[in-house]
Design a protein around this motif. Structure first.
Motif, mmCIF file in Angstrom:
data_model
loop_
_atom_site.group_PDB
_atom_site.id
_atom_site.type_symbol
_atom_site.label_atom_id
_atom_site.label_comp_id
_atom_site.label_asym_id
_atom_site.label_seq_id
_atom_site.Cartn_x
_atom_site.Cartn_y
_atom_site.Cartn_z
ATOM 1 N N THR A 116 0.816 -1.156 -0.160
ATOM 2 C CA THR A 116 0.007 -0.093 -0.032
ATOM 3 C C THR A 116 0.747 1.402 0.000
ATOM 4 N N GLU A 117 2.189 1.108 0.356
ATOM 5 C CA GLU A 117 3.200 2.366 0.191
ATOM 6 C C GLU A 117 3.062 3.104 -1.046
ATOM 7 N N LEU A 118 2.813 2.188 -2.196
ATOM 8 C CA LEU A 118 3.002 2.685 -3.435
ATOM 9 C C LEU A 118 1.832 3.551 -3.795
ATOM 10 N N PHE A 119 0.778 3.584 -3.018
ATOM 11 C CA PHE A 119 -0.310 4.367 -3.452
ATOM 12 C C PHE A 119 -0.581 5.666 -2.462
ATOM 13 N N ASP A 120 -1.268 6.638 -2.873
ATOM 14 C CA ASP A 120 -1.447 7.798 -2.177
ATOM 15 C C ASP A 120 -2.264 7.664 -1.117
ATOM 16 N N LYS A 121 -2.324 8.212 -0.064
ATOM 17 C CA LYS A 121 -3.268 8.437 1.108
ATOM 18 C C LYS A 121 -4.648 8.724 0.654
ATOM 19 N N GLU A 122 -4.794 9.297 -0.393
ATOM 20 C CA GLU A 122 -6.162 9.759 -0.711
ATOM 21 C C GLU A 122 -7.079 8.653 -1.474
ATOM 22 N N ASN A 123 -6.282 7.342 -1.899
ATOM 23 C CA ASN A 123 -7.319 6.469 -2.336
ATOM 24 C C ASN A 123 -8.397 6.042 -1.394
ATOM 25 N N ALA A 124 -9.312 5.592 -2.088
ATOM 26 C CA ALA A 124 -10.415 4.759 -1.355
ATOM 27 C C ALA A 124 -10.156 3.574 -1.443
ATOM 28 N N VAL A 125 -10.299 2.599 -0.395
ATOM 29 C CA VAL A 125 -9.941 1.515 -0.199
ATOM 30 C C VAL A 125 -11.289 0.466 -0.032
ATOM 31 N N LEU A 126 -11.531 -0.400 -0.873
ATOM 32 C CA LEU A 126 -12.732 -1.412 -0.704
ATOM 33 C C LEU A 126 -12.227 -2.631 -0.136
ATOM 34 N N ILE A 127 -13.048 -2.992 0.788
ATOM 35 C CA ILE A 127 -12.596 -4.364 1.685
ATOM 36 C C ILE A 127 -13.901 -5.038 1.762
ATOM 37 N N PRO A 128 -13.855 -6.366 1.645
ATOM 38 C CA PRO A 128 -14.947 -7.196 1.834
ATOM 39 C C PRO A 128 -15.074 -7.326 3.480
ATOM 40 N N ASP A 129 -16.348 -7.468 3.873
ATOM 41 C CA ASP A 129 -16.623 -7.526 5.310
ATOM 42 C C ASP A 129 -17.630 -8.686 5.288
ATOM 43 N N PRO A 130 -17.327 -9.819 6.204
ATOM 44 C CA PRO A 130 -16.073 -9.840 6.807
ATOM 45 C C PRO A 130 -14.828 -10.502 6.384
ATOM 46 N N VAL A 131 -13.569 -10.180 6.795
ATOM 47 C CA VAL A 131 -12.562 -10.683 6.366
ATOM 48 C C VAL A 131 -11.016 -10.410 7.329
ATOM 49 N N TYR A 132 -10.082 -11.110 6.757
ATOM 50 C CA TYR A 132 -8.862 -11.023 7.611
ATOM 51 C C TYR A 132 -8.605 -9.634 8.042
ATOM 52 N N PRO A 133 -8.643 -9.240 9.063
ATOM 53 C CA PRO A 133 -8.330 -7.844 9.724
ATOM 54 C C PRO A 133 -7.406 -7.057 9.118
ATOM 55 N N VAL A 134 -6.387 -7.531 8.801
ATOM 56 C CA VAL A 134 -5.089 -6.972 8.301
ATOM 57 C C VAL A 134 -5.190 -5.755 7.306
ATOM 58 N N TYR A 135 -6.023 -6.155 6.227
ATOM 59 C CA TYR A 135 -6.561 -5.116 5.216
ATOM 60 C C TYR A 135 -7.028 -3.739 5.791
ATOM 61 N N LEU A 136 -7.969 -3.918 6.702
ATOM 62 C CA LEU A 136 -8.602 -2.749 7.340
ATOM 63 C C LEU A 136 -7.445 -1.785 8.223
ATOM 64 N N ASP A 137 -7.154 -2.605 9.198
ATOM 65 C CA ASP A 137 -6.102 -1.890 10.056
ATOM 66 C C ASP A 137 -4.821 -1.342 9.339
ATOM 67 N N GLY A 138 -4.457 -1.958 8.204
ATOM 68 C CA GLY A 138 -3.186 -1.422 7.699
ATOM 69 C C GLY A 138 -3.625 -0.107 7.030
ATOM 70 N N ASN A 139 -4.733 0.074 6.244
ATOM 71 C CA ASN A 139 -5.198 1.202 5.447
ATOM 72 C C ASN A 139 -5.449 2.107 6.633
ATOM 73 N N LEU A 140 -6.182 1.713 7.787
ATOM 74 C CA LEU A 140 -6.411 2.699 8.572
ATOM 75 C C LEU A 140 -5.131 3.588 9.343
ATOM 76 N N MET A 141 -4.148 2.656 9.505
ATOM 77 C CA MET A 141 -2.845 3.297 9.975
ATOM 78 C C MET A 141 -2.422 4.374 8.929
ATOM 79 N N ALA A 142 -2.840 4.156 7.801
ATOM 80 C CA ALA A 142 -2.281 5.176 6.625
ATOM 81 C C ALA A 142 -3.371 6.208 6.467
ATOM 82 N N GLY A 143 -4.440 6.244 7.268
ATOM 83 C CA GLY A 143 -5.332 7.199 7.295
ATOM 84 C C GLY A 143 -6.275 7.214 5.617
ATOM 85 N N ARG A 144 -6.373 6.149 5.093
ATOM 86 C CA ARG A 144 -7.311 6.179 4.108
ATOM 87 C C ARG A 144 -8.862 5.778 4.161
#
Ligand code: PLP
Length: 393
Positions: A116-144
């Protein structure tokens, strides 16, 4: 004064497994004789296979001899022997890769977040729910900004794109953790077309591909036309070959994948060569052994053992008339528990001494569902299902 990353404040504390441990610990203390069966285990339990151990021993020996000792690897994206092995493995699914497109890593979790470091903070991230929690937390840490794709019984926990959905970065996990549901080629094609129309990128998590038994289901997103223009794939030997403590995976970045004229493979290599020094030589030799004929046979035996457990759980739920997904192409069974997930957890623990994972821990749409895993022994799985059947009767 130094400023902190404020985004960490938007993370929820991860209480799921701590809460489970606390509740099970309290029950065990009050009922010292109770045989508690854990079907909540997310880690593998069978040891590394003999071909892998032989490779580890041989490579360790080489490290003690001046002539064969290895320091930093000449290419920190993986030794050619392992890239060749992975490339040949993909040929079985009809996917042709070049060695340059295969980037060996210390596992999928780190690459999924690091990419995700290759992508700007301003991108919206589409995450399935429910799913492996790493996707959500990793992007929350980046402020997306996060958009959730709702999984439910109607779509069999395999959400498909809808026209209104936003998502510059799209996560797909198939077979899914926690639901065990796996996309068909047609389902993945819809996501690929959607991503290409929107100019989005798909992060495809194939960590459980080795559990697929249905020959019609895709193991790799690159089995789908157009995916080389819009997807990267993360894979891991953790569940495939028991490497959760040994650490090896690989990320596939197609050479053809460019965004705004920038080649993503080049960007990823730039990132990795700056921040990552590769996977241990001995571990890469062990990983190579997974892909030999002998290694594949040994891995399949272990996977079939887990899948046998999953089938027993799935058949039990069928008999009880309980709606569920997974179990056939996945070590996970995801059941409708007919009540609040934690209430079901307590009931199962207190009434029949069986432990699983409340679905609500994997996202809002997981409320009312429950995850059972196939990583316990055959005997315990059978006994747990007998106890569950008694409870339902
Ligand atoms: N992706 C999914 C969906 C997982 O469930 C897991 C581990 O549980 C991983 C990735 C992590 O894999 P690794 O051990 O290679 O970091």
């Amino acid at each position: 004064m130094v400023k902190l990353n404020e985004n960490y404040k938007s993370l929820k504390q991860s209480y799921l497994f701590a809460n489970i441990a606390k509740k099970v610990g309290a029950y065990a203390a009050e009922h010292p004789g109770a045989k508690i069966i854990r079907l909540g285990i997310g880690d593998v339990t069978q040891p590394l296979t003999p071909p892998v151990i032989q490779a580890l021993v041989k490579a360790s020996g080489e490290m003690g001899v001046k002539e064969t000792f290895r320091g930093y690897a000449p290419d920190d994206q993986g030794y050619p022997f392992l890239k060749d092995a992975v490339r040949n493995y993909y040929l079985k699914f009809g996917v042709t890769l070049s060695n340059d497109e295969i980037c060996v890593s210390d596992g999928a979790k780190s690459d999924i977040s690091n990419f995700t470091e290759l992508f700007d903070k301003e991108n919206a991230v589409l995450i399935p729910d429910p799913v492996y929690p790493v996707y959500l937390d990793g992007n929350l840490m980046a402020g997306r900004k996060i958009v959730l794709a709702e999984g439910n019984e109607k779509n069999s926990f395999l959400p498909l794109p809808d026209k209104s959905a936003e998502g510059d970065i799209i996560y797909i996990c198939s077979p899914n953790n926690p639901t065990g549901a796996a996309y068909t080629k047609d389902g993945l094609k819809q996501w690929v077309d959607f991503a290409r129309n929107k100019g989005s990128i798909i992060f495809y998590d194939a960590a459980y591909e080795a559990f697929i038994t249905d020959p019609a289901l895709p193991h790799s997103i690159f089995e789908i036309d157009g995916a080389r223009e819009c997807a990267v794939e993360f894979c891991s030997l953790s569940k495939t070959a028991g490497f959760t403590g040994t650490r090896c995976g690989y990320t596939v970045v197609p050479e053809t994948l460019s965004i705004g004229g920038e080649n993503l493979l080049k960007m990823w290599l730039r990132r990795q060569t700056t921040k990552f020094n590769g996977v241990a030589y001995v571990v890469q030799r062990a990983a190579e052994a997974v892909f030999t004929e002998e290694g594949q046979k040994a891995c399949k035996e272990v996977i079939n053992y887990y899948l046998g457990n999953a089938r027993i759980m799935s058949e039990t739920l069928d008999k009880l008339g309980v709606w569920h997904t997974g179990g056939l192409n996945s070590p996970y069974v995801w059941m409708d528990c007919g009540m609040d997930s934690w209430e079901f957890f307590d009931t199962l623990l207190n009434e029949v001494n069986v432990v699983g994972t409340p679905g609500s821990g994997f996202g809002r749409c997981g409320e009312g569902y429950f995850r059972l895993t196939a990583f316990n022994t055959r005997e315990n799985t059978i006994e747990a299902m007998e106890r569950l059947s008694k409870l339902y009767k």
